[in-house]
Design an enzyme around this catalytic site. Structure first.
Site, mmCIF file in Angstrom:
data_model
loop_
_atom_site.group_PDB
_atom_site.id
_atom_site.type_symbol
_atom_site.label_atom_id
_atom_site.label_comp_id
_atom_site.label_asym_id
_atom_site.label_seq_id
_atom_site.Cartn_x
_atom_site.Cartn_y
_atom_site.Cartn_z
ATOM 1 N N ASP A 204 0.828 -1.198 0.000
ATOM 2 C CA ASP A 204 0.000 0.000 0.000
ATOM 3 C C ASP A 204 0.871 1.261 0.000
ATOM 4 O O ASP A 204 1.887 1.319 0.692
ATOM 5 C CB ASP A 204 -0.876 -0.032 1.262
ATOM 6 N N GLU A 258 14.269 -13.491 0.519
ATOM 7 C CA GLU A 258 14.707 -14.562 1.416
ATOM 8 C C GLU A 258 13.936 -15.843 1.119
ATOM 9 O O GLU A 258 14.287 -16.922 1.580
ATOM 10 C CB GLU A 258 14.459 -14.168 2.886
HETATM 11 C C1 NOJ Z 1 -4.418 3.035 -0.841
HETATM 12 C C2 NOJ Z 1 -5.544 2.068 -0.779
HETATM 13 O O1 NOJ Z 1 -5.686 1.433 -2.023
HETATM 14 C C3 NOJ Z 1 -6.768 2.846 -0.367
HETATM 15 O O2 NOJ Z 1 -7.932 2.080 -0.490
HETATM 16 C C4 NOJ Z 1 -6.558 3.336 1.036
HETATM 17 O O3 NOJ Z 1 -7.649 4.129 1.436
HETATM 18 C C5 NOJ Z 1 -5.278 4.166 1.138
HETATM 19 N N1 NOJ Z 1 -4.189 3.530 0.484
HETATM 20 C C6 NOJ Z 1 -4.879 4.359 2.563
HETATM 21 O O4 NOJ Z 1 -4.351 3.159 3.064
#
Ligand code: NOJ
Length: 544
Positions: A204, A258
């Site tokens: 993310d 790893e």
């Molecule tokens: C990106 C994610 O895809 C989204 O859904 C989320 O709200 C934000 N990051 C915050 O984590």
């Protein structure tokens, strides 16, 4: 060690994104769960995809639907148990499907024990695990950084008199990746899941992981206009994509390496020239920095030709491309480009060079669902209303059949179903040989059998009017793709081009011979296997 002769699995793969809340509800609470996904794995196997990425399923207060994690090593009870996840992974592997988890390293939930401990006092041993700053001289936030989800990115903690930084909700405090203990703890989280058998991660907001340690104000965005979301008012020069982020990414990659054959994908919304830096020095970064070009490009042949060529040209040597058509944060492709063009879009996604990611339901042509105001769940839409930022419409339940709740659940689902779920669903689509679903399944299978489509170079991309043309080539095998992005028929003279139609959006002319002329119905597309003596229609420059 023997040298690798085969390309890694993820270069040959088609990835499918499941949004777990909305795929299949098994326990009758209106929200999807792991047991439901496991039950539906044969569907994904039938579609022919190779890997399934699950959006977050970890323990979470669900303020941002799982992107606010309070325990990285457990499954949220809403989705099931660790045993359910083990069962899902085992069942998937039994079918030859890989499982990718969502790794959310930039921020935790404010209910994570690390943050609770961190906020207890300025002297807390975990204080420095998060980003705490004194107020500005006037008592306000330490600098002008904005939260993407509205307002200042700083939240005052009255008990300790300092502000903490949150790039998203105040319930999502950012971790401090300059602290080696944070790095170590998060690497251990990755190992925990890799040992459990997951095949990799989608990371993310990878580009957010490092920020300026001098906390300089972000500059004004000269392109900001009235009507743009407030976050766009500033350029996030000091709060994202900051020096040192590549070292953090390289560290994540080392952990993945790893273990055998695992995959690291980065979620990165940056211009192409910055995006490609995330492949890392000597390609020691993300295997696949997600390429969101197709989510944002205007739907026109010259524009797509230009953007595909720009992306290909920007790739570092050895960097493997990838393409994304939809995800849980952006409006549905069938709504962006229209129902007819959704078929062309699927053909584009599955014939371009690189690993494609397909968002659940896009293989059916599921549309963006209008969410009545009293059913809005997305915190972004709630915090920053009126800019069309709401993501609920792309997160509605999977449409399995024409039943009351579309076969998704026995009860009213957490988000509304669209009325057209009675006609746009898996049961109808799989029985119709001409459906988008069957087109996608055939494209996936054709891709698997055709070395040029799976691994070949991408050559000679060009637009002729509304028609996008490109060639995929691998050894003697050459395939021409012709896509009509327009609403009128197209008739192209292509002297010297000879071959036969392997696959067509409209299936009508499959098997037909092509000799010097390509005719396309509106919104049609052809995959043409070129004869050995065929010329190619435009240019000869080879990319990739
Ligand atoms: C990106 C994610 O895809 C989204 O859904 C989320 O709200 C934000 N990051 C915050 O984590």
């Amino acid at each position: 060690m023997t040298a690798r002769t085969e390309p890694p699995w993820w270069q040959r793969a088609v990835i499918y994104q499941v949004y777990p809340r909305s795929f299949q509800d098994d326990n009758g609470d209106g929200v999807g769960d792991l047991a439901g996904i496991t039950r539906r794995l044969p569907y994904l196997h039938g579609l022919g995809v190779d890997a399934v990425w699950l959006a977050p399923i970890f323990r979470s207060p669900m303020r941002d639907f799982g992107y606010d994690i309070s325990d990285y090593r457990d499954v949220d009870p809403l989705f099931g148990t660790l045993a359910d996840l083990d069962a899902l992974i085992a069942a998937a592997h039994g079918l030859g499907l890989r499982i990718l988890l969502d790794f959310v390293p930039n921020h935790t939930s404010d209910e994570h024990p690390w943050f609770r401990y961190s906020r207890m006092s300025r002297e807390s041993p975990k204080r420095d695990w998060y980003i705490w700053r004194d107020p500005a001289a006037d008592g306000g936030p330490p600098n002008n950084w904005l939260s993407e989800f509205g307002g200042s990115a700083w939240e005052l903690d009255p008990a300790t008199g300092q502000y903490y930084y949150h790039a998203f909700l105040s319930a999502q405090p950012d971790l401090n990746w300059r602290n080696p203990q944070v790095v170590g703890a998060m690497h251990d989280v990755m190992r925990f899941w890799l040992r459990r058998g997951v095949d990799g991660f989608r990371v993310d907001v990878m580009w957010h992981l490092m920020k300026d340690d001098r906390f300089r104000d972000n500059p004004e965005n000269p392109a900001y206009r009235h009507g743009m979301p407030p976050y766009r008012r500033l350029l996030p020069l000091y709060s994202a994509d900051f020096d040192g982020v590549q070292d953090i990414v390289a560290g994540l990659r080392r952990v993945v390496d790893e273990f055998d054959d695992r995959l690291l994908i980065g979620e990165i919304y940056l211009p192409i020239e910055r995006l490609v830096a995330y492949y890392g020095e000597r390609l020691g970064g993300a295997h696949l920095p997600f390429n969101f070009t197709l989510l944002e490009a205007a739907w026109s042949a010259p524009e797509i030709a230009r953007q595909v060529a720009a992306y290909e040209a920007a790739l570092p040597l050895g960097g493997w491309p990838n393409w994304v058509l939809g995800n849980h944060d952006r409006p549905r492709v069938a709504t962006r480009v229209g129902r007819a063009q959704a078929r062309v879009a699927a053909m584009l996604l599955l014939t371009l060079r690189g690993t494609p990611t397909l968002y659940y339901g896009d293989e059916l042509g599921m549309e963006q669902v209008k969410i009545p105001p009293d059913r809005v769940r997305d915190p972004w839409e709630r915090n920053v209303p009126g800019f069309g930022l709401g993501r609920d419409g792309a997160r509605t339940p999977m449409q399995w059949d024409a039943g009351r709740f579309s076969g998704f659940s026995m009860v009213e689902p957490w988000l509304p179903l669209t009325p057209d779920a009675t006609v746009i669903n898996v049961a109808v689509a799989s029985a119709d040989p001409g459906s988008l679903y069957n087109l996608c399944a055939r494209l996936v299978r054709t891709r698997r059998r055709n070395a040029a489509l799976q691994l070949g170079t991408l050559d000679a991309i060009a637009a002729r009017g509304d028609v996008l043309l490109f060639v995929r080539a691998h050894g003697p095998s050459r395939t021409l793709v012709a896509l009509n992005l327009g609403a009128s028929p197209a008739d192209l003279r292509v002297a010297g081009v000879r071959g036969h139609v392997l696959l067509a959006c409209s299936a009508r002319c499959e098997g037909e011979t092509i000799d010097g002329r390509i005719r396309l119905a509106p919104a049609d597309g052809l995959v043409i296997e070129l004869a050995p003596d065929s010329q190619i229609p435009v240019g000869t420059a080879s990319i990739g």
